[in-house]
Scaffold this active site. Structure first.
Site, short mmCIF file in Angstrom:
data_model
loop_
_atom_site.label_atom_id
_atom_site.label_comp_id
_atom_site.label_asym_id
_atom_site.label_seq_id
_atom_site.Cartn_x
_atom_site.Cartn_y
_atom_site.Cartn_z
N GLY A 33 0.83 -1.21 0.00
CA GLY A 33 0.00 0.00 0.00
C GLY A 33 0.86 1.25 0.00
N ASP A 88 -6.52 -0.29 6.63
CA ASP A 88 -7.61 0.57 6.16
C ASP A 88 -8.42 1.13 7.32
OD1 ASP A 88 -7.20 0.17 3.28
OD2 ASP A 88 -7.59 -1.91 3.81
N LYS A 98 -7.93 -4.82 6.67
CA LYS A 98 -6.90 -4.63 5.66
C LYS A 98 -7.40 -5.22 4.33
CE LYS A 98 -2.71 -5.56 6.42
NZ LYS A 98 -2.50 -4.37 5.56
N GLY A 99 -6.64 -4.93 3.29
CA GLY A 99 -6.97 -5.53 2.00
C GLY A 99 -7.58 -4.58 1.00
N GLU A 107 -0.71 -10.81 3.07
CA GLU A 107 -0.43 -10.00 4.28
C GLU A 107 -0.67 -10.82 5.53
OE1 GLU A 107 -1.46 -5.60 2.41
OE2 GLU A 107 -3.02 -6.69 3.45
#
Ligand SMILES: O=C(CO)[C@H](O)[C@H](O)COP(=O)(O)O
Length: 223
Positions: A33, A88, A98-99, A107
């Site tokens: 990211g 996130d 996340k993701g 991850e």
């Protein structure tokens, strides 16, 4: 202070945080990211202090190699000092979503090996209740419709991430409109659906520490 300035500040703080933990044979796990990219650029400045990295995505591997950092295959690594990655959303118990970038499965695998998960965020990612950010679920492509039906039975609202394929060749369903009261239970329930590879809730293995950038400096949050 711009968001990019906060990402840089927290990336620098992460390098300062992990540096005393590293030795010449240490492996560093690296996330994916825009915040992780700032971290990679800062990590390159201390590349002589550790042996190699493991990457949570092809994009991260490419950026690490671009800096001359050796990237090991996950299967050749059985211990890792630290994993550093963005998120996130995070809550006060350091559970994460996340993701957003679609790298959630790798991850989660890399985080699982690491002794310590250091999450790097800016203050915009802090929430009281997880779920405002759509929760990503990585799904085997042929199971897409059936998994979507099962998710609806769990009161989730799946939206197919059109045109996106993960590094593992799978698709993503994003779950909108959640208010996640019990992150561990939801993480397990979604992962139990046949055809789901994993979901972006990091509750069973949340962060050990969150470094959070604010306009007044970087705060260190622990469980
Ligand atoms: O989980 C991730 C990628 O799969 C990222 O860590 C997450 O999306 C945060 O990204 P950014 O630092 O760009 O806001």
């Amino acid at each position: 202070m711009t968001q990019d300035e906060m990402k840089l500040a927290v990336a620098q703080a992460a390098v300062t945080y992990i540096q005393p933990k590293l030795s010449r044979d240490s492996i560093v796990g690296v996330g994916t990211g825009s915040t992780a990219n700032f971290f990679i650029d800062e990590l390159a400045k201390i590349k002589h202090l550790f042996e190699a990295a493991v990457a949570s995505s092809e994009a991260t591997a490419e950026r690490l190699r671009g800096h001359g950092i050796e990237v090991y295959d996950m299967n050749s690594v059985d211990q890792m000092e630290v994993y550093v990655d963005g998120a996130d959303e995070f809550d006060s118990r350091l559970n994460l979503i996340k993701g957003g970038g679609g790298a959630l499965t790798r991850e989660k695998i890399v985080a699982d090996v690491a002794k310590e998960f250091v999450c790097i965020v800016d203050e915009t990612k802090k929430v009281d209740l997880l779920g405002e950010f759509p929760l990503p679920v990585e799904v085997i492509p042929m199971a897409r419709s059936q998994v979507a039906r099962r998710l609806v039975q769990l009161d989730c609202m799946p939206v197919y991430r059109e045109g996106f394929v993960t590094d593992n060749g799978n698709i993503i369903l994003d779950l909108h409109g959640l208010e996640i009261e019990q992150p561990e239970a939801l993480e397990t329930d979604i992962n139990n659906i046949v055809g789901v590879v994993t979901n972006g809730l990091f509750a069973r293995r949340g962060a050990n520490v969150v470094l959070m950038a604010t306009p007044d400096g970087v705060q260190t949050l622990t469980r």
